[in-house]
Design a protein around this motif. Structure first.
Motif, PDB file in Angstrom:
ATOM      1  N   SER A  36      20.016 -29.284 -11.162  1.00  0.00           N
ATOM      2  CA  SER A  36      19.691 -29.171 -12.767  1.00  0.00           C
ATOM      3  C   SER A  36      20.331 -28.070 -13.473  1.00  0.00           C
ATOM      4  CB  SER A  36      17.832 -28.874 -12.284  1.00  0.00           C
ATOM      5  OG  SER A  36      17.753 -27.113 -11.454  1.00  0.00           O
ATOM      6  N   ASN A  37      20.734 -26.286 -12.614  1.00  0.00           N
ATOM      7  CA  ASN A  37      21.316 -25.916 -13.326  1.00  0.00           C
ATOM      8  C   ASN A  37      22.273 -26.595 -13.937  1.00  0.00           C
ATOM      9  OD1 ASN A  37      19.743 -22.686 -12.999  1.00  0.00           O
ATOM     10  ND2 ASN A  37      19.993 -23.614 -11.198  1.00  0.00           N
ATOM     11  N   ASN A  62       9.809 -24.866  -6.537  1.00  0.00           N
ATOM     12  CA  ASN A  62      10.915 -24.761  -7.354  1.00  0.00           C
ATOM     13  C   ASN A  62      11.260 -23.929  -8.458  1.00  0.00           C
ATOM     14  OD1 ASN A  62      10.261 -28.561  -6.782  1.00  0.00           O
ATOM     15  ND2 ASN A  62      11.241 -27.285  -5.606  1.00  0.00           N
ATOM     16  N   LEU A  63       9.697 -23.615  -9.296  1.00  0.00           N
ATOM     17  CA  LEU A  63      10.072 -22.881 -10.260  1.00  0.00           C
ATOM     18  C   LEU A  63      10.909 -21.214 -10.258  1.00  0.00           C
ATOM     19  CD1 LEU A  63       6.861 -23.526 -11.985  1.00  0.00           C
ATOM     20  CD2 LEU A  63       8.625 -24.355 -12.116  1.00  0.00           C
ATOM     21  N   TRP A  69       9.836 -25.481 -15.731  1.00  0.00           N
ATOM     22  CA  TRP A  69       9.082 -24.628 -16.007  1.00  0.00           C
ATOM     23  C   TRP A  69       7.765 -25.546 -15.777  1.00  0.00           C
ATOM     24  CZ3 TRP A  69      10.569 -20.102 -18.524  1.00  0.00           C
ATOM     25  CH2 TRP A  69      11.889 -20.583 -18.884  1.00  0.00           C
ATOM     26  N   PRO A  70       6.299 -24.332 -15.666  1.00  0.00           N
ATOM     27  CA  PRO A  70       4.963 -25.229 -15.075  1.00  0.00           C
ATOM     28  C   PRO A  70       4.689 -25.917 -15.631  1.00  0.00           C
ATOM     29  CG  PRO A  70       5.137 -22.531 -15.609  1.00  0.00           C
ATOM     30  CD  PRO A  70       6.768 -22.935 -16.488  1.00  0.00           C
ATOM     31  N   ARG A  71       5.017 -26.835 -16.671  1.00  0.00           N
ATOM     32  CA  ARG A  71       4.791 -27.748 -17.537  1.00  0.00           C
ATOM     33  C   ARG A  71       5.006 -28.963 -16.254  1.00  0.00           C
ATOM     34  NH1 ARG A  71       8.478 -26.406 -21.055  1.00  0.00           N
ATOM     35  NH2 ARG A  71      10.773 -27.749 -22.148  1.00  0.00           N
ATOM     36  N   LEU A  84      14.434 -31.583 -21.079  1.00  0.00           N
ATOM     37  CA  LEU A  84      15.639 -30.435 -21.307  1.00  0.00           C
ATOM     38  C   LEU A  84      17.063 -30.857 -21.853  1.00  0.00           C
ATOM     39  CD1 LEU A  84      14.121 -28.560 -17.904  1.00  0.00           C
ATOM     40  CD2 LEU A  84      13.460 -27.834 -20.261  1.00  0.00           C
ATOM     41  N   LEU A  85      17.715 -31.549 -21.348  1.00  0.00           N
ATOM     42  CA  LEU A  85      19.428 -31.934 -21.284  1.00  0.00           C
ATOM     43  C   LEU A  85      19.394 -32.622 -22.701  1.00  0.00           C
ATOM     44  CD1 LEU A  85      20.867 -33.666 -18.564  1.00  0.00           C
ATOM     45  CD2 LEU A  85      21.181 -31.448 -19.200  1.00  0.00           C
ATOM     46  N   LEU A  86      18.063 -33.270 -23.059  1.00  0.00           N
ATOM     47  CA  LEU A  86      18.102 -34.027 -24.591  1.00  0.00           C
ATOM     48  C   LEU A  86      17.481 -33.300 -25.801  1.00  0.00           C
ATOM     49  CD1 LEU A  86      17.242 -37.953 -23.687  1.00  0.00           C
ATOM     50  CD2 LEU A  86      19.568 -36.430 -24.575  1.00  0.00           C
ATOM     51  N   GLU A  87      16.859 -32.495 -25.397  1.00  0.00           N
ATOM     52  CA  GLU A  87      16.699 -31.254 -26.065  1.00  0.00           C
ATOM     53  C   GLU A  87      17.498 -30.121 -26.692  1.00  0.00           C
ATOM     54  OE1 GLU A  87      13.072 -27.072 -26.773  1.00  0.00           O
ATOM     55  OE2 GLU A  87      13.434 -28.273 -24.330  1.00  0.00           O
ATOM     56  N   LEU A  88      18.431 -30.156 -25.784  1.00  0.00           N
ATOM     57  CA  LEU A  88      19.601 -29.452 -25.767  1.00  0.00           C
ATOM     58  C   LEU A  88      20.389 -29.704 -26.947  1.00  0.00           C
ATOM     59  CD1 LEU A  88      21.769 -26.451 -25.144  1.00  0.00           C
ATOM     60  CD2 LEU A  88      21.946 -27.630 -23.114  1.00  0.00           C
TER      61      LEU A  88
END
Length: 199
Positions: A36-37, A62-63, A69-71, A84-88
């Protein structure tokens, strides 16, 4: 194509380099602390096509080190990471496969990308993937040794089509996987891939 990320990257990369990065196809096998990182780091550098492979869901444990994130708790890691990738970078192409890699399904996965990051925890899964990818003619970046805090300095070994990173001694089964060293190893993986693309 224009978006804030792409516009900002123009400060650091030439148009030719940006084109090479956006056209690159990178596979990431494992969407946990390493995967993920590394995925977010590569996306931040302009990589335009990423394939994610993992069958796990986000857990509260994992957090502490993974890009969730918690969500995201309870969701499939590949779905949360794709979000997350598409948000970026909304212009990215992110493919997801919710499955556990086996000797039977690995040959069908590998052709999607010429370069793969192996980011599994289990030693048997790591060996299976790295050996299978190398035998199929792919370039691979893999990590070994990133547990705990402090410890041996991390390094890099170039072995032909394989790049190994980590301290090569402190396994996460021996010491807890914590954000600083896991992220350091992920950064070394992403850096190795960037060198493959631009070096």
């Amino acid at each position: 194509m224009t978006n804030p990320l792409h516009d900002g990257l123009g400060r650091y990369f030439s148009p030719a380099q940006l084109d090479a990065l956006f056209s690159a196809r990178i596979g990431i096998a494992g969407a946990g602390g390493l995967g993920s990182n590394a995925a977010l780091m590569l996306a931040r550098c302009g990589v335009g096509h990423i394939t994610l492979v993992d069958d796990d869901v986000v857990d509260a444990s994992n957090l502490n080190r993974q890009q969730y994130w918690p969500r995201h708790v309870g969701r499939h890691k590949v779905d949360a990471l794709r979000e997350l990738l598409l948000e970026l970078n909304p212009h990215m192409d992110v493919a997801t496969h919710k499955l556990h890699v086996t000797a039977d399904n690995l040959p069908a996965l590998l052709p999607a990308c010429p370069i793969w990051i192996e980011a599994f925890d289990d030693p048997n899964d790591k060996s299976l993937f790295v050996e299978g990818a190398l035998l199929a003619g792919h370039r691979v970046a893999s990590a070994s040794g990133m547990g705990g805090c402090g410890g041996a300095p991390m390094g890099r070994r170039n072995l032909g089509a394989l790049v190994l990173v980590g301290d090569f001694t402190t396994d996460i089964l021996m010491a807890p996987p914590l954000a600083p060293r896991v992220t350091e190893a992920a950064a070394l993986l992403a850096d190795a891939v960037l060198e493959m693309l631009l070096g």
